[in-house]
Design a protein around this motif. Structure first.
Motif, PDB file in Angstrom:
ATOM      1  N   ASN A  77       0.788  -1.227   0.000  1.00  0.00           N
ATOM      2  CA  ASN A  77       0.000   0.000   0.000  1.00  0.00           C
ATOM      3  C   ASN A  77       0.822   1.278   0.000  1.00  0.00           C
ATOM      4  O   ASN A  77       0.304   2.343   0.241  1.00  0.00           O
ATOM      5  CB  ASN A  77      -0.919  -0.004   1.222  1.00  0.00           C
ATOM      6  CG  ASN A  77      -1.806  -1.217   1.212  1.00  0.00           C
ATOM      7  OD1 ASN A  77      -2.108  -1.755   0.152  1.00  0.00           O
ATOM      8  ND2 ASN A  77      -2.222  -1.652   2.374  1.00  0.00           N
ATOM      9  N   TRP A 102       1.871   3.257  -2.047  1.00  0.00           N
ATOM     10  CA  TRP A 102       1.714   4.270  -3.098  1.00  0.00           C
ATOM     11  C   TRP A 102       1.147   5.576  -2.572  1.00  0.00           C
ATOM     12  O   TRP A 102       1.261   6.606  -3.219  1.00  0.00           O
ATOM     13  CB  TRP A 102       0.837   3.744  -4.233  1.00  0.00           C
ATOM     14  CG  TRP A 102      -0.603   3.432  -3.914  1.00  0.00           C
ATOM     15  CD1 TRP A 102      -1.067   2.271  -3.382  1.00  0.00           C
ATOM     16  CD2 TRP A 102      -1.744   4.244  -4.133  1.00  0.00           C
ATOM     17  NE1 TRP A 102      -2.428   2.316  -3.255  1.00  0.00           N
ATOM     18  CE2 TRP A 102      -2.877   3.519  -3.712  1.00  0.00           C
ATOM     19  CE3 TRP A 102      -1.943   5.527  -4.647  1.00  0.00           C
ATOM     20  CZ2 TRP A 102      -4.181   4.026  -3.782  1.00  0.00           C
ATOM     21  CZ3 TRP A 102      -3.233   6.022  -4.712  1.00  0.00           C
ATOM     22  CH2 TRP A 102      -4.332   5.277  -4.281  1.00  0.00           C
ATOM     23  N   THR A 103       0.545   5.583  -1.402  1.00  0.00           N
ATOM     24  CA  THR A 103      -0.073   6.821  -0.937  1.00  0.00           C
ATOM     25  C   THR A 103       0.881   7.743  -0.183  1.00  0.00           C
ATOM     26  O   THR A 103       0.470   8.774   0.291  1.00  0.00           O
ATOM     27  CB  THR A 103      -1.256   6.541  -0.013  1.00  0.00           C
ATOM     28  OG1 THR A 103      -0.737   5.889   1.135  1.00  0.00           O
ATOM     29  CG2 THR A 103      -2.286   5.681  -0.688  1.00  0.00           C
ATOM     30  N   ARG A 135      -6.336   2.744  -9.872  1.00  0.00           N
ATOM     31  CA  ARG A 135      -6.225   2.187  -8.523  1.00  0.00           C
ATOM     32  C   ARG A 135      -6.737   3.153  -7.455  1.00  0.00           C
ATOM     33  O   ARG A 135      -6.333   4.317  -7.413  1.00  0.00           O
ATOM     34  CB  ARG A 135      -4.769   1.836  -8.244  1.00  0.00           C
ATOM     35  CG  ARG A 135      -4.545   1.266  -6.862  1.00  0.00           C
ATOM     36  CD  ARG A 135      -3.114   0.839  -6.687  1.00  0.00           C
ATOM     37  NE  ARG A 135      -2.183   1.935  -6.938  1.00  0.00           N
ATOM     38  CZ  ARG A 135      -0.866   1.792  -6.891  1.00  0.00           C
ATOM     39  NH1 ARG A 135      -0.320   0.612  -6.645  1.00  0.00           N
ATOM     40  NH2 ARG A 135      -0.081   2.819  -7.114  1.00  0.00           N
ATOM     41  N   TYR A 136      -7.597   2.665  -6.624  1.00  0.00           N
ATOM     42  CA  TYR A 136      -8.004   3.356  -5.403  1.00  0.00           C
ATOM     43  C   TYR A 136      -7.587   2.481  -4.226  1.00  0.00           C
ATOM     44  O   TYR A 136      -7.296   1.285  -4.399  1.00  0.00           O
ATOM     45  CB  TYR A 136      -9.532   3.527  -5.352  1.00  0.00           C
ATOM     46  CG  TYR A 136     -10.100   4.675  -6.187  1.00  0.00           C
ATOM     47  CD1 TYR A 136      -9.353   5.335  -7.145  1.00  0.00           C
ATOM     48  CD2 TYR A 136     -11.413   5.083  -5.987  1.00  0.00           C
ATOM     49  CE1 TYR A 136      -9.904   6.378  -7.893  1.00  0.00           C
ATOM     50  CE2 TYR A 136     -11.970   6.128  -6.737  1.00  0.00           C
ATOM     51  CZ  TYR A 136     -11.210   6.770  -7.690  1.00  0.00           C
ATOM     52  OH  TYR A 136     -11.759   7.788  -8.423  1.00  0.00           O
ATOM     53  N   GLY A 137      -7.597   3.070  -3.035  1.00  0.00           N
ATOM     54  CA  GLY A 137      -7.305   2.279  -1.842  1.00  0.00           C
ATOM     55  C   GLY A 137      -8.425   2.446  -0.838  1.00  0.00           C
ATOM     56  O   GLY A 137      -9.126   3.458  -0.835  1.00  0.00           O
ATOM     57  N   LEU A 139      -6.160   1.949   3.796  1.00  0.00           N
ATOM     58  CA  LEU A 139      -4.798   1.465   3.597  1.00  0.00           C
ATOM     59  C   LEU A 139      -3.958   1.569   4.868  1.00  0.00           C
ATOM     60  O   LEU A 139      -2.947   0.891   5.004  1.00  0.00           O
ATOM     61  CB  LEU A 139      -4.121   2.245   2.461  1.00  0.00           C
ATOM     62  CG  LEU A 139      -4.715   2.007   1.076  1.00  0.00           C
ATOM     63  CD1 LEU A 139      -3.928   2.758   0.016  1.00  0.00           C
ATOM     64  CD2 LEU A 139      -4.743   0.524   0.742  1.00  0.00           C
ATOM     65  N   ASN A 142      -6.196  -2.446  -1.978  1.00  0.00           N
ATOM     66  CA  ASN A 142      -6.317  -1.657  -3.201  1.00  0.00           C
ATOM     67  C   ASN A 142      -7.390  -2.272  -4.079  1.00  0.00           C
ATOM     68  O   ASN A 142      -7.616  -3.481  -4.029  1.00  0.00           O
ATOM     69  CB  ASN A 142      -5.005  -1.694  -3.985  1.00  0.00           C
ATOM     70  CG  ASN A 142      -3.909  -0.912  -3.291  1.00  0.00           C
ATOM     71  OD1 ASN A 142      -4.142   0.197  -2.831  1.00  0.00           O
ATOM     72  ND2 ASN A 142      -2.732  -1.484  -3.195  1.00  0.00           N
ATOM     73  N   GLN A 198      -6.676  -9.132  -3.695  1.00  0.00           N
ATOM     74  CA  GLN A 198      -5.578  -8.908  -2.755  1.00  0.00           C
ATOM     75  C   GLN A 198      -5.369 -10.161  -1.911  1.00  0.00           C
ATOM     76  O   GLN A 198      -4.250 -10.586  -1.666  1.00  0.00           O
ATOM     77  CB  GLN A 198      -5.856  -7.689  -1.879  1.00  0.00           C
ATOM     78  CG  GLN A 198      -4.710  -7.409  -0.911  1.00  0.00           C
ATOM     79  CD  GLN A 198      -4.574  -5.928  -0.571  1.00  0.00           C
ATOM     80  OE1 GLN A 198      -4.508  -5.067  -1.456  1.00  0.00           O
ATOM     81  NE2 GLN A 198      -4.555  -5.630   0.712  1.00  0.00           N
TER      82      GLN A 198
END
Ligand SMILES: *[C@@H]1O[C@H](CO)[C@@H](O)[C@H](O)[C@H]1NC(C)=O
Ligand SMILES: *[C@@H]1O[C@H](CO)[C@@H](O)[C@H](O)[C@H]1NC(C)=O
Ligand SMILES: *[C@@H]1O[C@H](CO)[C@@H](O)[C@H](O)[C@H]1NC(C)=O
Length: 545
Positions: free
Chosen positions: A80, A82-83, A392-394, A397, A404, A444
């Protein structure tokens, strides 16, 4: 002045007198690197090499602005991270990259370019490292948008263009780590959804980081992104009436992606890794319902249907005039989980042994696409592997149960082996559970990563900053509300408008009822507690605007 503030000031003086005078400060350059496509990975390594090479030359020449110690770190994206907010604990944790002497952090992505390390270090040595600050190319919304949780745009809230690079002071990043790691219960998060990490980062700082007392301005009393003229959306600084004097030239900038159609342009890497792909290799499963047959399908037929030979409309009722295929699942206002799984199962049967089809794309009846650009993207992904691509959304996270997922309106692309796996292993906790989130959760659990495609969009063109739309050739948009779909298709997706589309291939009568065999085994989503606790279903409704 409170004793706490005094203490902080004394500490600050102590630190600056005793440490920084004798030991050089550190500058940390982080490259946040996605796992796929492989080309992005190559770009990350090339950026790291270029920075190290520039460092070597400066050291050889005996000129190193600010006498900084420069560390370069390629941060491979795990789960996770990426945020960024969710990456922070990692930065301090095992890697110990962020230390007490770190004065500046330059946060880059694979498509960030650093034109002059010397220029950037000189620039940093003129800025105050003790301020709680972050610098970037500021983006603004032109209207309240769903992707930013409808934050009022009238306040002109600036958020950074991530791919142009963002610079943080060490004190700022340490404060953020402190908040995320040690004070997680006291943090204000506006939403459990991660949609646009850059906006959410700016919002997090605004809501949670209080400025040092001496930096507090009467105007806002909050920390906003500082717009830096040396951080640019493209290599060429934009000269315009709004920005008469840009100051230093672009030291950091974003590198726009080259549009690719099919397999062009043919760099050597692309030739080696990519397989020529066209619309005929993709099966489009379009999710519709009776009330939209007339209005929405007509728009699709006039626009991207002309490029999509293998398209099927899956609905709650069979309508021979179009034709549509009935899933046998009654329409619900939102969620659509049962319908989506039925569509995947029926599509698999429909595709059968058509050897040419490699991919399945699931879209809404108000999604607009560029099939040729999509083909270009897919040509460099391995269709024999388990591939899950989209915007892509989360969700949650920050928590252990977070995951995701690819948001449905932008279109979700599956390799055929993955469709088979989903049909075998995923099931719906309820018929109206949010389909896209359930798919993401299930995948996931099965260890299949959600690979983002930059050009895919869950909302309309006006919901995004134009700098971002110019960075990646758009592949999809969603929602016809308050837009001209023909214009979007032509202008943003590069499509040509024809009066008539290619007629749909004659479809065999489909048996109406599709009995879903919800197989036993992992993951049984109905058993998962978070669905009830977090109100996932309600959340799904909220998102399905
Ligand atoms: C959360 O904030 C309150 C009040 O601001 C404070 O008393 C408390 O110590 C904070 N909790 C943590 C875990 O820091
Ligand atoms: C594509 O994926 C398959 C299945 O995982 C694998 O066997 C194959 O080596 C991959 N091909 C490439 C070019 O990576
Ligand atoms: C579309 O139809 C209009 C009027 O019917 C005609 O003038 C035009 O040439 C047609 N365009 C194409 C691309 O066929």
């Amino acid at each position: 002045m409170s004793t706490k503030v005094c203490g902080e000031l004394v500490l600050l003086c102590f630190v600056s007198l005793c440490c920084c005078k004798f030991e050089p400060g550190e500058v940390l350059l982080v490259i946040a690197c996605p796992p796929l496509p492989l080309e992005a990975k190559d770009e990350c390594l090339a950026l790291a090499d270029s920075v190290r090479e520039q460092r070597r030359k400066l050291e050889l020449a005996g000129i190193f602005p600010g006498d900084y110690v420069l560390k370069v770190h390629v941060m491979h994206e795990l789960f996770n991270y990426w945020t960024m907010l969710d990456a922070l604990p990692h930065l301090r944790g095992q890697t110990r990259l962020l230390g007490p002497r770190t004065e500046w952090i330059i946060w880059c992505q694979h498509n960030t370019r650093l034109t002059s390390l010397r220029g950037l270090l000189e620039q940093l040595s003129r800025q105050n490292p003790r301020e709680l600050s972050f610098y970037g190319h500021a983006l603004y919304d032109s209207e309240a948008t769903i992707i930013h949780h409808f934050l009022s745009y009238k306040d002109r809230f600036p958020y950074p263009m991530f791919s142009a690079g963002v610079i943080f002071t060490g004190v700022m990043l340490r404060r953020m780590v402190e908040l995320v790691v040690h004070n997680a219960h006291n943090i204000t998060l506006n939403s459990d959804f991660s949609i646009d990490a850059s906006h959410e980062l700016a919002r997090f700082i605004y809501d949670n980081v209080s400025p040092n007392p001496q930096e507090r301005t009467p105007m806002s009393g909050k920390i906003l992104l500082k717009s830096a003229s040396y951080i640019c959306p493209t290599a060429a600084a934009v000269q315009g009436p709004e920005i008469p004097n840009r100051g230093p030239c672009c030291l950091l900038h974003a590198q726009p992606e080259e549009p690719s159609v099919g397999l062009l342009p043919a760099s050597e890497h692309r030739k080696e890794r990519c397989v020529y792909t066209s619309g005929s290799n993709i099966y489009f499963a379009i999710k519709t319902c009776a009330k939209f047959h007339k209005e929405r399908i007509a728009i699709i037929e006039r626009t991207w249907a002309t490029e999509a030979w293998n398209r099927r409309y899956y609905s709650d009722v069979a309508d021979v005039g179009i034709p549509t295929i009935s899933t046998g699942i009654p329409n619900v206002q939102s969620g659509h989980c049962a319908k989506t799984l039925a569509i995947l199962q029926l599509s698999l049967k429909d595709i059968g042994e058509q050897m040419g089809i490699r991919w399945l794309m699931l879209v809404d009846d108000d999604t607009l696409l560029s099939v040729s650009r999509l083909s270009g993207v897919l040509s460099c992904h391995n269709h024999t592997d388990l591939m899950y691509l989209g915007q892509r959304y989360g969700f949650r996270l920050h928590a252990p149960d977070g995951f995701n997922y690819h948001t449905g309106g932008a279109g979700i692309v599956f390799s055929l082996p993955l469709v088979k796996l989903i049909v075998e292993r995923c099931s719906c906790p309820s018929a109206s559970a949010p389909d896209d989130m359930i798919l993401g959760y299930c995948l996931q659990a099965l260890g299949v990563a959600a690979v983002p495609v930059a050009g895919m969009h869950q909302a309309r063109p006006q919901d995004y900053a134009s700098e971002l739309l110019h960075l990646h050739p758009p592949v999809s948009f969603h929602k016809f509300w308050n837009t001209d779909p023909g214009h979007t298709y032509h202008w943003w997706l590069g499509g040509s408008l024809l009066n008539r589309s290619v007629p749909l291939a004659a479809l065999k009568e489909q048996t109406a009822a599709a009995q879903l065999h919800l197989l036993e085994g992992l993951p049984r989503l109905g058993d998962v507690g978070f669905l009830q606790e977090s109100g996932l279903e309600a959340a799904g409704k909220h998102l399905d605007l």
